[in-house]
Design a protein around this motif. Structure first.
Motif, PDB file in Angstrom:
ATOM      1  N   TYR A 831     -12.745  21.089 -40.002  1.00  0.00           N
ATOM      2  CA  TYR A 831     -13.119  21.215 -41.443  1.00  0.00           C
ATOM      3  C   TYR A 831     -13.732  22.088 -41.749  1.00  0.00           C
ATOM      4  CZ  TYR A 831      -7.240  20.406 -41.895  1.00  0.00           C
ATOM      5  OH  TYR A 831      -5.833  19.954 -41.983  1.00  0.00           O
ATOM      6  N   GLU A 832     -15.008  21.212 -41.438  1.00  0.00           N
ATOM      7  CA  GLU A 832     -16.307  21.675 -42.054  1.00  0.00           C
ATOM      8  C   GLU A 832     -17.037  23.117 -41.432  1.00  0.00           C
ATOM      9  OE1 GLU A 832     -19.031  21.496 -44.979  1.00  0.00           O
ATOM     10  OE2 GLU A 832     -17.646  19.795 -44.950  1.00  0.00           O
ATOM     11  N   ALA A 833     -16.910  23.090 -40.356  1.00  0.00           N
ATOM     12  CA  ALA A 833     -16.861  24.131 -39.170  1.00  0.00           C
ATOM     13  C   ALA A 833     -16.757  25.366 -39.675  1.00  0.00           C
ATOM     14  CB  ALA A 833     -16.995  23.340 -38.062  1.00  0.00           C
ATOM     15  N   LEU A 834     -14.751  25.040 -39.971  1.00  0.00           N
ATOM     16  CA  LEU A 834     -14.543  26.381 -39.465  1.00  0.00           C
ATOM     17  C   LEU A 834     -14.540  26.770 -41.325  1.00  0.00           C
ATOM     18  CD1 LEU A 834     -10.800  25.255 -37.676  1.00  0.00           C
ATOM     19  CD2 LEU A 834     -13.014  26.870 -37.523  1.00  0.00           C
ATOM     20  N   GLY A 835     -15.188  26.249 -42.588  1.00  0.00           N
ATOM     21  CA  GLY A 835     -16.072  26.678 -43.822  1.00  0.00           C
ATOM     22  C   GLY A 835     -14.492  25.963 -44.714  1.00  0.00           C
ATOM     23  N   ARG A 836     -13.884  25.466 -44.324  1.00  0.00           N
ATOM     24  CA  ARG A 836     -12.589  24.493 -44.854  1.00  0.00           C
ATOM     25  C   ARG A 836     -13.200  23.074 -45.967  1.00  0.00           C
ATOM     26  NH1 ARG A 836      -7.544  25.182 -41.000  1.00  0.00           N
ATOM     27  NH2 ARG A 836      -6.751  24.522 -43.010  1.00  0.00           N
ATOM     28  N   THR A 837     -14.301  23.747 -46.740  1.00  0.00           N
ATOM     29  CA  THR A 837     -14.813  22.550 -47.035  1.00  0.00           C
ATOM     30  C   THR A 837     -14.040  21.589 -48.274  1.00  0.00           C
ATOM     31  OG1 THR A 837     -16.210  24.253 -47.059  1.00  0.00           O
ATOM     32  CG2 THR A 837     -16.821  21.771 -48.399  1.00  0.00           C
ATOM     33  N   ALA A 838     -13.202  22.046 -48.877  1.00  0.00           N
ATOM     34  CA  ALA A 838     -12.411  21.563 -50.124  1.00  0.00           C
ATOM     35  C   ALA A 838     -11.412  21.431 -48.649  1.00  0.00           C
ATOM     36  CB  ALA A 838     -11.562  22.607 -50.684  1.00  0.00           C
ATOM     37  N   GLU A 839     -11.106  21.353 -47.946  1.00  0.00           N
ATOM     38  CA  GLU A 839      -9.989  20.005 -47.142  1.00  0.00           C
ATOM     39  C   GLU A 839     -11.230  19.139 -46.749  1.00  0.00           C
ATOM     40  OE1 GLU A 839      -6.761  22.467 -45.147  1.00  0.00           O
ATOM     41  OE2 GLU A 839      -8.372  23.875 -45.433  1.00  0.00           O
ATOM     42  N   ALA A 840     -12.468  19.873 -45.576  1.00  0.00           N
ATOM     43  CA  ALA A 840     -13.123  18.661 -45.126  1.00  0.00           C
ATOM     44  C   ALA A 840     -13.602  17.512 -46.532  1.00  0.00           C
ATOM     45  CB  ALA A 840     -14.548  19.360 -44.330  1.00  0.00           C
ATOM     46  N   ARG A 841     -13.647  17.714 -47.530  1.00  0.00           N
ATOM     47  CA  ARG A 841     -14.215  16.547 -48.362  1.00  0.00           C
ATOM     48  C   ARG A 841     -12.767  15.626 -48.517  1.00  0.00           C
ATOM     49  NH1 ARG A 841     -14.878  19.701 -52.445  1.00  0.00           N
ATOM     50  NH2 ARG A 841     -17.172  20.549 -51.918  1.00  0.00           N
ATOM     51  N   ARG A 842     -11.770  16.268 -49.488  1.00  0.00           N
ATOM     52  CA  ARG A 842     -10.739  15.634 -48.753  1.00  0.00           C
ATOM     53  C   ARG A 842     -10.444  14.563 -48.349  1.00  0.00           C
ATOM     54  NH1 ARG A 842      -6.080  16.007 -47.090  1.00  0.00           N
ATOM     55  NH2 ARG A 842      -5.844  18.177 -45.814  1.00  0.00           N
ATOM     56  N   LEU A 843     -10.403  14.906 -46.767  1.00  0.00           N
ATOM     57  CA  LEU A 843     -10.805  14.007 -46.040  1.00  0.00           C
ATOM     58  C   LEU A 843     -11.246  12.993 -46.088  1.00  0.00           C
ATOM     59  CD1 LEU A 843      -9.639  16.082 -43.123  1.00  0.00           C
ATOM     60  CD2 LEU A 843      -8.467  14.623 -43.916  1.00  0.00           C
ATOM     61  N   ARG A 844     -12.758  12.898 -46.288  1.00  0.00           N
ATOM     62  CA  ARG A 844     -13.899  12.246 -46.560  1.00  0.00           C
ATOM     63  C   ARG A 844     -13.206  10.871 -47.982  1.00  0.00           C
ATOM     64  NH1 ARG A 844     -16.971  17.004 -44.974  1.00  0.00           N
ATOM     65  NH2 ARG A 844     -17.406  16.418 -42.695  1.00  0.00           N
ATOM     66  N   ASP A 845     -13.089  12.185 -48.578  1.00  0.00           N
ATOM     67  CA  ASP A 845     -12.406  11.182 -50.307  1.00  0.00           C
ATOM     68  C   ASP A 845     -11.966   9.785 -49.400  1.00  0.00           C
ATOM     69  OD1 ASP A 845     -14.376  12.424 -51.627  1.00  0.00           O
ATOM     70  OD2 ASP A 845     -13.618  13.958 -52.294  1.00  0.00           O
ATOM     71  N   GLN A 846     -10.756   9.894 -48.733  1.00  0.00           N
ATOM     72  CA  GLN A 846      -9.934   9.441 -48.456  1.00  0.00           C
ATOM     73  C   GLN A 846     -10.018   8.220 -47.666  1.00  0.00           C
ATOM     74  OE1 GLN A 846      -6.557  12.076 -47.172  1.00  0.00           O
ATOM     75  NE2 GLN A 846      -5.537  10.367 -46.900  1.00  0.00           N
ATOM     76  N   HIS A 847     -11.031   8.531 -47.133  1.00  0.00           N
ATOM     77  CA  HIS A 847     -11.469   7.669 -46.047  1.00  0.00           C
ATOM     78  C   HIS A 847     -12.970   6.747 -46.696  1.00  0.00           C
ATOM     79  CE1 HIS A 847     -14.313   5.416 -43.160  1.00  0.00           C
ATOM     80  NE2 HIS A 847     -15.627   6.073 -43.650  1.00  0.00           N
ATOM     81  N   ARG A 848     -13.128   6.946 -48.338  1.00  0.00           N
ATOM     82  CA  ARG A 848     -13.869   6.271 -49.125  1.00  0.00           C
ATOM     83  C   ARG A 848     -12.807   5.679 -49.660  1.00  0.00           C
ATOM     84  NH1 ARG A 848     -16.397  10.886 -50.516  1.00  0.00           N
ATOM     85  NH2 ARG A 848     -18.406  11.290 -49.444  1.00  0.00           N
TER      86      ARG A 848
END
Length: 848
Positions: A831-848
């Motif tokens: 997602y980060e590579a595709l520029g979909r930063t918000a979705e990438a952040r959401r997934l990382r927040d789930q991990h935390r």
């Protein structure tokens, strides 16, 4: 490169504990090898018979670059001609003389591989390339070296199989012997030399030289020509006659008289219809006279010994067979002196020496495990002159003796195991029906030989053997006999070992159905069949079915055997592995801890099954990231197995390999490498270079090298492992697919992303075909391919694949399972590579 990005496969259970590549180990190669000390000899050149007549018979003088093939029927002296030339080459200090038993192409490859290592051929034994690659290296060396060499290929049975294994080179010579007379033998510029009977003058020369050399020339009485004619000018028969006359101080006239008196019996024992080669009468006549004299010299022990030797592999049998109780008791029953005392191993050895003196067999202590050899014609004559009722008893006691001599664990006694398998094959060929229906351990022996092939890493050979055993059992015993069912169960287990789980599944289901019908639902073999089927379900990713079936087995075994029985511990372990694969790690740990505690209390801490349970618990701790607990337990298992089983037992090596995995998980990479190298060196020495466990050890070391950033070493070793596993296991075996994945990771680490993508795609296709789309290993292959696609900029494909895997993991394992977490992290990177930063952040927040 972080260790957590790789797949780690421990040796104890074979289940995967990580997600990208596999650590499974590499010999410590001497960087400053000692120089080769020329001349060299590889293989055992046979001793020459007394009064050898080769020089007067035939000029065998292959020139450099020339191949001569000596062709003739058995007993003509082909091997003696070749041995004479090899002895001359040794005396002339030819740089290398290689004697190859060429009955099977595997023997040729093994001897060439040894020669390659001895001459330090380029490419041999440097990257763990395996026996066949080393054999090719020897052929390359022979073709280019300036050293002088001679290769003798003795007893070529299948010329077609040797098409690509004929050495050549400007400074080398090749000599072969065979009973064949095929046109193929003359291909490639080879010269065929017919070896037949002695000429009359050669036969007379042999007799005169042999007897005169022994100080017995007067025994010929000027009747050498008459004697040679009576014996049909056959070298083997003449050798028997000469030995008999010398040992018995018997004049030629009396010998001829006795020979003539025996013809009526010989015709009855060796009728013309059975004498396909046309010279059985003179061989058998000389043989029986010699045997009678040897029997008299050994109180009747010679004949029964020769009768057993004739049933086994003519090319070599262990002298230690004559130390086993079944054969010594058999000799005691048949001795002619009526002595009440037992026959001792020394008595048997003395009788073997007498048989050697009479030229009835060869007893050579210089050839470990193959000290006793017999000519094929002698063996045939002995078998055909043994009464059928006696043959039945002989087969029983011989099978019992082989079982007594067979070690519980083939390794590290792999050479002995190979000889025992050859002996079993010969016994089966000569008396197969009797093995299946005798009173001895015939069927157990056949099954032991099949298991030995699998233990020795000879998977393809084991599979062929078990197919044949299952078919033969059905014919001999009937489809419902318990041993027929056992043979099918072993075939299914062999298919599982070879990674053919879909084929194994059908057979396991059939075996379970038959066991329930024939033995009942609670019989131990039925419970074992149910457990085997559950394991195959697990291999195929059908973990819910595996869990249900294993829970039933556990319930039944607890009811029938009690909580401390070894089979109950084994079932606890199997259920824990299944729970682990379903993501129920805490349940798995609780079950294993309970099993270990119960086992230690009931069976004791040193019981093998309890130690194995501790080893599997260490594995589960590592899965959960409880690495220090896993390390302490794994170190304890190594110490226990070294103390209980010894440092070279396969289970001890397996424990060291598991400990190396734990060390790597803890980031103690140098210790992991040191242990991996030790394990690989031991496995190469004890199991052989192509054994699956050795290949796994080599693979582990390649992965550890990559983790340490030693990419060139990891790449070379990883490529060698791929080639070896493709050759030994086949391209679709799960371990071969792991090797592709490991190599793909290394290529990705080196920035060779496109090559990594191609390998990852191959792994995914293979796992989908072999294991199905929902198997955990298939899903892990998808996650690895997501990474590979992202690295080459194929972001949309990476996103679609990553979303699919994450949904499946979250549904089946839950959001917090380690595999789910890894899939989520990889999708976030896409997602980060595709520029979909918000979705990438959401997934990382789930991990935390």
């Amino acid at each position: 490169m972080h260790a957590s990005s790789r797949v780690w496969q421990t040796a104890n259970t074979g289940s995967v504990t990580g997600h990208n590549t596999s650590i499974m180990a590499v010999g410590i190669h001497d960087t400053h090898p000692a120089p080769v000390e020329w001349p060299l000899r590889v293989g055992n050149v046979p001793l020459l018979a007394a009064a050898y007549q080769g020089s007067s018979r035939r000029a065998v003088r292959p020139a450099p670059g020339v191949v001569q093939v000596l062709s003739g029927a058995g007993g003509m002296g082909k091997t003696q001609l070749a041995a004479a030339y090899a002895q001359e080459a040794l005396a002339a200090r030819t740089d290398l003389v290689v004697w190859v038993q060429a009955t099977e192409v595997r023997q040729v490859i093994a001897t060439y591989a040894e020669a390659a290592r001895r001459v330090r051929a380029p490419g041999a034994d440097r990257t763990g390339a395996g026996a066949e690659a080393d054999a090719r290296a020897f052929l390359d060396w022979a073709a280019t070296t300036s050293r002088s060499w001679l290769v003798v290929l003795d007893d070529v049975v299948d010329p077609a199989a040797l098409d690509s294994w004929w050495p050549s080179g400007p400074h080398g010579q090749v000599l072969a012997t065979t009973r064949r007379h095929d046109a193929r033998l003359t291909a490639g510029g080879r010269t065929l030399v017919d070896v037949g009977l002695f000429t009359p003058s050669e036969a007379v020369g042999f007799l005169e030289s042999r007897l005169t050399g022994a100080g017995s020339g007067h025994l010929l009485e000027d009747r050498a020509a008459e004697l040679a004619d009576a014996l049909g000018y056959l070298p083997l028969a003449l050798g028997h006659a000469a030995a008999y006359m010398i040992n018995e101080d018997l004049p030629a006239g009396e010998y001829l008289h006795r020979l003539a008196d025996r013809y009526v019996t010989i015709d009855r024992l060796l009728p013309p219809a059975a004498d396909a080669e046309g010279y059985g009468r003179p061989v058998a006549g000389a043989l029986l006279l010699s045997l009678r004299a040897a029997d008299a010299a050994t109180a009747g022990l010679a004949r029964p010994i020769l009768q057993v030797v004739a049933l086994l592999d003519a090319s070599g049998q262990p002298a230690d067979l004559w130390r086993t109780a079944p054969l010594l008791e058999h000799l005691a029953r048949l001795r002619s002196d009526g002595g009440p005392g037992p026959v001792t191993p020394m008595d048997a050895r003395s009788a073997l020496r007498v048989l050697h003196r009479f030229n009835l067999l060869t007893y050579d202590a210089r050839t470990p495990h193959r000290e006793v050899r017999i000519h094929l014609l002698v063996a045939r004559a002995v078998r055909e002159s043994t009464p059928a009722p006696l043959t039945e008893r002989l087969v029983d006691v011989t099978a019992d003796a082989l079982m007594e001599l067979w070690p519980d664990f083939d390794q590290p006694q792999s050479a002995l195991a190979a000889v025992l398998r050859a002996a079993t094959d010969a016994l089966h060929a000569h008396a197969g029906h009797l093995l299946w229906h005798g009173r001895g351990h015939g069927r157990r022996l056949l099954f032991r030989a099949g298991t030995s092939l699998l233990d020795g890493g000879l998977g393809a050979e084991a599979l062929a053997a078990w197919r044949e055993l299952a078919e033969r059992a059905a014919r001999e015993l009937g489809p419902d006999h318990p041993d027929t069912v056992t043979a099918r169960a072993n075939l299914a287990a062999c298919l599982d070992t070879m990674g053919r789980h879909d084929q194994a599944l059908d057979l396991h289901e059939q075996v379970l159905s038959e066991s329930e019908r024939l033995l009942g639902p609670d019989h131990p073999d039925t419970l074992r069949a149910r457990s085997n089927l559950a394991n195959t379900y697990s291999h195929l990713g059908r973990h819910h079915e595996a869990r249900a079936l294993t829970e039933r087995v556990l319930e039944d075994r607890l009811r029938l055997l009690g909580p401390g029985h070894p089979d109950v511990l084994l079932t606890h372990t199997s259920l824990a592995v299944t729970l682990r694969e379903l993501g129920h790690h805490e349940q798995a740990v609780a079950l294993q801890e309970q099993a270990v505690a119960s086992g230690e209390q009931v069976l004791g801490a040193d019981h093998p099954q309890v130690v194995a349970a501790r080893a599997d618990l260490a594995h589960t701790y590592a899965d959960l990231g409880r690495n220090e607990e896993g390390r302490a337990l794994a170190e304890g298992v190594v110490a226990d197995r070294e103390r209980i089983l010894g440092p070279e037992h396969p289970d001890t090596l397996r424990a060291r390999a598991d400990l190396a995995v734990v060390y790597a998980l803890l980031g103690r990479y140098e210790e992991a490498v040191e242990l991996d190298e030790q394990v690989l060196a031991d496995r190469e020495r004890l199991l052989g270079r192509d054994h699956p466990a050795t290949l796994g050890a080599r693979s582990n070391l390649a992965a550890t090298y990559a983790i340490l950033g030693r990419y060139e070493q990891a790449l070379a070793l990883g490529q060698a492992v791929v080639a070896d596993r493709e050759r030994v296991l086949g391209p679709d075996h799960p371990h071969t697919l792991i090797s592709y994945a490991n190599l793909g990771s290394t290529l990705g680490d080196m920035g060779r992303y496109q090559e990594a993508v191609e390998l990852r795609e191959r792994v995914l296709v293979g796992r989908e075909r072999l294991l199905g789309p929902d198997h955990p290993d298939t899903r892990r292959a998808r996650v690895a391919l997501v990474t590979a696609y992202r690295r080459v900029g194929r972001f949309r494909e990476a996103r679609a694949l990553g979303e699919d895997v994450l949904r499946a993991w979250e549904r089946d394992l839950g959001p917090d399972d380690p595999d789910t977490v890894r899939a989520r992290a990889e999708l976030a990177a896409v997602y980060e590579a595709l520029g979909r930063t918000a979705e990438a952040r959401r997934l990382r927040d789930q991990h935390r």
